[in-house]
Design an enzyme around this catalytic site. Structure first.
Site, PDB file in Angstrom:
ATOM      1  N   GLN A  57       4.551   0.478  -9.452  1.00 40.77           N
ATOM      2  CA  GLN A  57       3.944  -0.171 -10.616  1.00 40.77           C
ATOM      3  C   GLN A  57       4.298   0.489 -11.951  1.00 40.77           C
ATOM      4  O   GLN A  57       4.175  -0.143 -12.991  1.00 40.77           O
ATOM      5  CB  GLN A  57       2.426  -0.237 -10.437  1.00 40.77           C
ATOM      6  CG  GLN A  57       2.021  -1.141  -9.280  1.00 40.77           C
ATOM      7  CD  GLN A  57       0.530  -1.212  -9.095  1.00 40.77           C
ATOM      8  OE1 GLN A  57      -0.055  -0.359  -8.429  1.00 40.77           O
ATOM      9  NE2 GLN A  57      -0.107  -2.213  -9.667  1.00 40.77           N
TER      10      GLN A  57
ATOM     11  N   HIS B 275      13.657  -9.261  -6.899  1.00 39.84           N
ATOM     12  CA  HIS B 275      15.017  -9.734  -7.181  1.00 39.84           C
ATOM     13  C   HIS B 275      15.353 -11.002  -6.403  1.00 39.84           C
ATOM     14  O   HIS B 275      16.495 -11.440  -6.401  1.00 39.84           O
ATOM     15  CB  HIS B 275      16.028  -8.617  -6.904  1.00 39.84           C
ATOM     16  CG  HIS B 275      16.015  -7.554  -7.961  1.00 39.84           C
ATOM     17  ND1 HIS B 275      16.913  -7.508  -8.998  1.00 39.84           N
ATOM     18  CD2 HIS B 275      15.144  -6.531  -8.184  1.00 39.84           C
ATOM     19  CE1 HIS B 275      16.621  -6.488  -9.796  1.00 39.84           C
ATOM     20  NE2 HIS B 275      15.550  -5.882  -9.330  1.00 39.84           N
TER      21      HIS B 275
ATOM     22  N   ASP C 230      11.750  -2.890 -12.307  1.00 39.25           N
ATOM     23  CA  ASP C 230      13.005  -2.133 -12.490  1.00 39.25           C
ATOM     24  C   ASP C 230      12.827  -0.990 -13.498  1.00 39.25           C
ATOM     25  O   ASP C 230      13.338   0.102 -13.299  1.00 39.25           O
ATOM     26  CB  ASP C 230      14.128  -3.049 -13.007  1.00 39.25           C
ATOM     27  CG  ASP C 230      14.600  -4.048 -11.954  1.00 39.25           C
ATOM     28  OD1 ASP C 230      14.030  -4.066 -10.841  1.00 39.25           O
ATOM     29  OD2 ASP C 230      15.535  -4.818 -12.254  1.00 39.25           O
TER      30      ASP C 230
ATOM     31  N   ARG D 233      -4.162  10.626  -9.586  1.00 40.51           N
ATOM     32  CA  ARG D 233      -3.737  10.070  -8.295  1.00 40.51           C
ATOM     33  C   ARG D 233      -2.483   9.242  -8.521  1.00 40.51           C
ATOM     34  O   ARG D 233      -2.524   8.258  -9.253  1.00 40.51           O
ATOM     35  CB  ARG D 233      -4.870   9.199  -7.741  1.00 40.51           C
ATOM     36  CG  ARG D 233      -4.735   8.862  -6.282  1.00 40.51           C
ATOM     37  CD  ARG D 233      -5.599   7.673  -5.860  1.00 40.51           C
ATOM     38  NE  ARG D 233      -4.720   6.800  -5.110  1.00 40.51           N
ATOM     39  CZ  ARG D 233      -4.899   5.509  -4.943  1.00 40.51           C
ATOM     40  NH1 ARG D 233      -5.920   4.877  -5.460  1.00 40.51           N
ATOM     41  NH2 ARG D 233      -4.019   4.821  -4.253  1.00 40.51           N
TER      42      ARG D 233
ATOM     43  N   HIS E   4       1.952   3.675  -0.921  1.00 42.65           N
ATOM     44  CA  HIS E   4       1.280   2.653  -1.726  1.00 42.65           C
ATOM     45  C   HIS E   4       2.191   1.417  -1.824  1.00 42.65           C
ATOM     46  O   HIS E   4       2.688   1.080  -2.895  1.00 42.65           O
ATOM     47  CB  HIS E   4       0.933   3.202  -3.114  1.00 42.65           C
ATOM     48  CG  HIS E   4      -0.125   2.413  -3.843  1.00 42.65           C
ATOM     49  ND1 HIS E   4      -1.246   2.987  -4.400  1.00 42.65           N
ATOM     50  CD2 HIS E   4      -0.231   1.092  -4.100  1.00 42.65           C
ATOM     51  CE1 HIS E   4      -1.988   2.057  -4.979  1.00 42.65           C
ATOM     52  NE2 HIS E   4      -1.394   0.898  -4.812  1.00 42.65           N
TER      53      HIS E   4
ATOM     54  N   ASN F 124      -2.750   3.636   1.101  1.00 44.64           N
ATOM     55  CA  ASN F 124      -3.611   2.925   0.179  1.00 44.64           C
ATOM     56  C   ASN F 124      -3.817   1.476   0.630  1.00 44.64           C
ATOM     57  O   ASN F 124      -2.864   0.715   0.733  1.00 44.64           O
ATOM     58  CB  ASN F 124      -2.973   2.912  -1.216  1.00 44.64           C
ATOM     59  CG  ASN F 124      -3.819   2.136  -2.213  1.00 44.64           C
ATOM     60  OD1 ASN F 124      -4.875   2.601  -2.631  1.00 44.64           O
ATOM     61  ND2 ASN F 124      -3.389   0.941  -2.576  1.00 44.64           N
ATOM     62  N   GLU F 125      -5.067   1.101   0.895  1.00 43.67           N
ATOM     63  CA  GLU F 125      -5.468  -0.294   1.151  1.00 43.67           C
ATOM     64  C   GLU F 125      -4.724  -0.984   2.299  1.00 43.67           C
ATOM     65  O   GLU F 125      -3.928  -1.905   2.080  1.00 43.67           O
ATOM     66  CB  GLU F 125      -5.338  -1.123  -0.138  1.00 43.67           C
ATOM     67  CG  GLU F 125      -6.254  -0.631  -1.246  1.00 43.67           C
ATOM     68  CD  GLU F 125      -6.265  -1.561  -2.468  1.00 43.67           C
ATOM     69  OE1 GLU F 125      -5.463  -2.505  -2.510  1.00 43.67           O
ATOM     70  OE2 GLU F 125      -7.098  -1.335  -3.353  1.00 43.67           O
TER      71      GLU F 125
ATOM     72  N   ASN G  99     -11.602   1.947  -2.794  1.00 38.85           N
ATOM     73  CA  ASN G  99     -11.131   1.208  -3.960  1.00 38.85           C
ATOM     74  C   ASN G  99     -12.037  -0.013  -4.049  1.00 38.85           C
ATOM     75  O   ASN G  99     -12.033  -0.836  -3.131  1.00 38.85           O
ATOM     76  CB  ASN G  99      -9.694   0.725  -3.775  1.00 38.85           C
ATOM     77  CG  ASN G  99      -8.688   1.878  -3.711  1.00 38.85           C
ATOM     78  OD1 ASN G  99      -9.054   3.039  -3.867  1.00 38.85           O
ATOM     79  ND2 ASN G  99      -7.438   1.539  -3.480  1.00 38.85           N
TER      80      ASN G  99
ATOM     81  N   TYR H 186     -13.746  -3.145  -6.613  1.00 42.25           N
ATOM     82  CA  TYR H 186     -13.651  -3.839  -7.892  1.00 42.25           C
ATOM     83  C   TYR H 186     -14.718  -4.912  -8.083  1.00 42.25           C
ATOM     84  O   TYR H 186     -15.202  -5.098  -9.171  1.00 42.25           O
ATOM     85  CB  TYR H 186     -12.274  -4.514  -8.018  1.00 42.25           C
ATOM     86  CG  TYR H 186     -11.123  -3.548  -8.205  1.00 42.25           C
ATOM     87  CD1 TYR H 186     -10.474  -2.985  -7.109  1.00 42.25           C
ATOM     88  CD2 TYR H 186     -10.689  -3.193  -9.480  1.00 42.25           C
ATOM     89  CE1 TYR H 186      -9.411  -2.099  -7.279  1.00 42.25           C
ATOM     90  CE2 TYR H 186      -9.618  -2.311  -9.655  1.00 42.25           C
ATOM     91  CZ  TYR H 186      -8.993  -1.763  -8.561  1.00 42.25           C
ATOM     92  OH  TYR H 186      -7.945  -0.892  -8.736  1.00 42.25           O
TER      93      TYR H 186
ATOM     94  N   GLU I  54     -10.290   4.032  -6.675  1.00 35.21           N
ATOM     95  CA  GLU I  54      -9.888   3.030  -7.673  1.00 35.21           C
ATOM     96  C   GLU I  54     -11.106   2.228  -8.088  1.00 35.21           C
ATOM     97  O   GLU I  54     -11.925   1.861  -7.246  1.00 35.21           O
ATOM     98  CB  GLU I  54      -8.860   2.013  -7.113  1.00 35.21           C
ATOM     99  CG  GLU I  54      -7.442   2.506  -7.042  1.00 35.21           C
ATOM    100  CD  GLU I  54      -6.479   1.429  -6.542  1.00 35.21           C
ATOM    101  OE1 GLU I  54      -6.738   0.228  -6.742  1.00 35.21           O
ATOM    102  OE2 GLU I  54      -5.460   1.821  -5.942  1.00 35.21           O
TER     103      GLU I  54
END
Ligand SMILES: *[C@@H]1O[C@H](CO)[C@@H](O)[C@H](O)[C@H]1NC(C)=O
Ligand SMILES: *[C@@H]1O[C@H](CO)[C@@H](O)[C@H](O)[C@H]1NC(C)=O
Length: 512
Positions: free
Chosen positions: A42, A62, A75, A100, A145, A189-190, A332, A334, A403
């Site tokens: 990310q 891509h 990219d 993290r 991740h 992660n997740e 995590n 939300y 998170e």
């Protein structure tokens, strides 16, 4: 004041049973840690530099036509591969205790396998870790991740049982090369987002969409891969390196949409499918997949004429290997969903599928405050209920919030994010008052970044990144000033206003 507090509690009682305290200043306990998080794909960019191999997200972004909302790629993204020193300046400015970040598997092992180690990849993470330590920021490393080496995906990725060994070989290199300085590790992660969204639907790379089949094969392999790496650390590294290692699950709160026992059970099933599927094998006394998950999938599989359940079985040895394999429960979290049972589900989900097996329907309450991301609403009482449920179900494990955050369309004056952080930290403090063993809080995210299928259309950063400037300029949002003061004072003051920020912002607006 008393009366207003009471009235507020009473109104909230009707809306989920959570009573928000009205105290304006509350303190966090001694030793409570604050951090911020990111993930390699990310933010890093440098997608094809210095010997890095391709990951499934390089391939996905891509692909023509692009599966990404704005056609963008990672990219370059925030170019943290080159700008990591600037990122560490932001960490220092915020005053966070830990940062993290995740390691890109194919930057270390271009082909995914441990035969060929890419030295510039090791150099990058060594430089980042050393820069952080020089500035008193504790590194918290996520080993995986989501950016699987494409070479391993060609062999089935997380559906191939051999990935358990491939992941262990990769993790061993990280312990060997970084473990002298890294004391906080997260294996994966997740898992639900990896397995359900990546393999059981077409929401995330590799977009396999083998519904009702691949997500469960993936779930078992991920649990085994995690457990093997946990035991590797526990048996061969812990004594020398003295670190802590666990896993992070994405945990949404599912609230029954009505008082009926059907809707109540639908909410329980949704929690067990969403995070119990991974939490129960690791954190419960019994181990193995949760009863609700095993029963629902077995029943539907039989109805659909499968010779056996589509959920792979775990042997007694596998149950034992996975049970207890985490030093902490990484959460995590939300948002919250209202959940109800629809007996027919006619045409609602593919058959077979994870959603059909769960047999629940999720909706949002239109009165909840909406973020830029369609899936994200501000429901702090759901966060409180989640923390209490985790305490109740798994014997009050040490919890790290790994998170929590809010998306906007952009801009420096992010009152929505401030409201969200304040209300969720209030809920966290309430959970601490109930005896929940929460030890750390991590804001998602330090900087704006590539938000997977939604590209750059959703901003989660405490710091804005100007993706149109060649320098990829980072600027603190108002929320960064608020978070900084929370960390500095170790208190949540709902009335705090950062004077400097308002001044700077006014000047900038007038000058523009
Ligand atoms: C190991 O870490 C703990 C805290 O995480 C610390 O209290 C202890 O002193 C450390 N032990 C060694 C031998 O470094
Ligand atoms: C995913 O698979 C289901 C069948 O299980 C199908 O209905 C759906 O159209 C597929 N989605 C895509 C994008 O191919």
């Amino acid at each position: 004041m008393m009366f207003r507090g009471f009235l507020f509690c009473f109104l909230l009682y009707l809306n989920g049973g959570w009573c928000k305290r009205t105290q304006q200043i509350r303190s966090f306990p001694d030793g409570f840690l604050f951090g911020a998080a990111t993930a390699a794909y990310q933010i890093e960019g440098g997608w094809y530099e210095d010997g890095k191999g391709l990951s499934i997200w390089d391939i996905a972004t891509h692909t023509v036509p692009s599966p990404i909302k704005d056609g963008s790629t990672g990219d370059v993204s925030a170019d943290s591969y080159h700008l990591y020193k600037r990122d560490v300046e932001l960490m220092k400015e915020l005053g966070i205790d830990f940062y993290r970040f995740s390691v890109s598997w194919s930057r270390i092992l271009p082909n995914g396998f441990a035969d060929k180690i890419n030295q510039p990849g090791l150099d990058y993470y060594n430089n980042l870790i050393n820069e952080m330590l020089d500035n008193n920021i504790t590194p918290f490393v996520t080993i995986y991740h989501w950016d699987l080496p494409y070479n391993l995906q060609k062999l089935g990725g997380w559906t191939n049982p051999l990935i358990v060994e491939w992941f262990r070989d990769y993790a061993k290199i990280l312990f060997d090369r970084f473990g002298d300085r890294v004391k906080f590790w997260m294996t994966i992660n997740e898992p639900k987002q990896i397995c359900y969204e990546g393999y059981g639907s077409d929401l995330k790379a590799p977009f396999l969409n083998a519904t009702g089949i691949a997500e469960y094969i993936c779930a078992k392999n991920i649990l085994l891969a995690h457990a093997k790496v946990y035991h590797l650390y526990d048996e061969s590294y812990r004594k020398i390196q003295n670190g802590t290692i666990g896993i992070s699950l994405s945990c949404t709160w599912y609230e029954p949409a009505s008082d009926t026992s059907d809707d109540h059970q639908a909410a329980v099933d949704a929690r067990q499918f969403d995070w119990g599927q991974y939490a129960h094998p690791i954190f419960s006394n019994a181990g193995d997949f949760p009863a609700e998950v095993k029963q629902n999938i077995a029943l539907k599989s039989a109805e659909q004429s499968f010779p056996k359940s589509r959920l792979p079985e775990m042997s007694a040895a596998e149950v034992a290997l996975i049970r207890g394999s985490s030093d902490f429960f990484g959460i995590n979290s939300y948002t919250t969903k209202l959940t109800y049972r629809d007996a027919s589900l006619e045409g609602m989900y593919p058959v077979p599928s994870y959603m059909d097996d769960m047999g629940a329907v999720m909706i949002k309450d239109p009165s909840w405050t909406q973020a830029q991301s369609t899936w994200l609403q501000e429901v702090p009482w759901g966060f409180y209920k989640l923390l209490v449920e985790v305490r109740n179900l798994y014997d009050n494990p040490p919890v790290y919030i790994t998170e929590n955050g809010w998306s906007t369309a952009g801009g420096l004056l992010d009152e929505g994010r401030i409201s969200y952080y304040r209300s969720y930290l209030t809920a966290l403090l309430d959970a601490l008052d109930e005896g929940c063993d929460v030890k750390a809080y991590t804001a998602w995210s330090l900087i704006d970044n590539f938000e997977w299928k939604n590209g750059y259309t959703e901003k989660f950063g405490l710091y804005e990144v100007d993706f149109s400037s060649p320098e990829l300029t980072r600027r603190p949002r108002k929320s960064a000033h608020i978070y900084k003061e929370i960390i500095r004072s170790r208190q949540l003051n709902l009335n705090y206003e950062p004077e400097d920020f308002i001044h700077e912002h006014d000047v900038k607006e007038k000058g523009a």
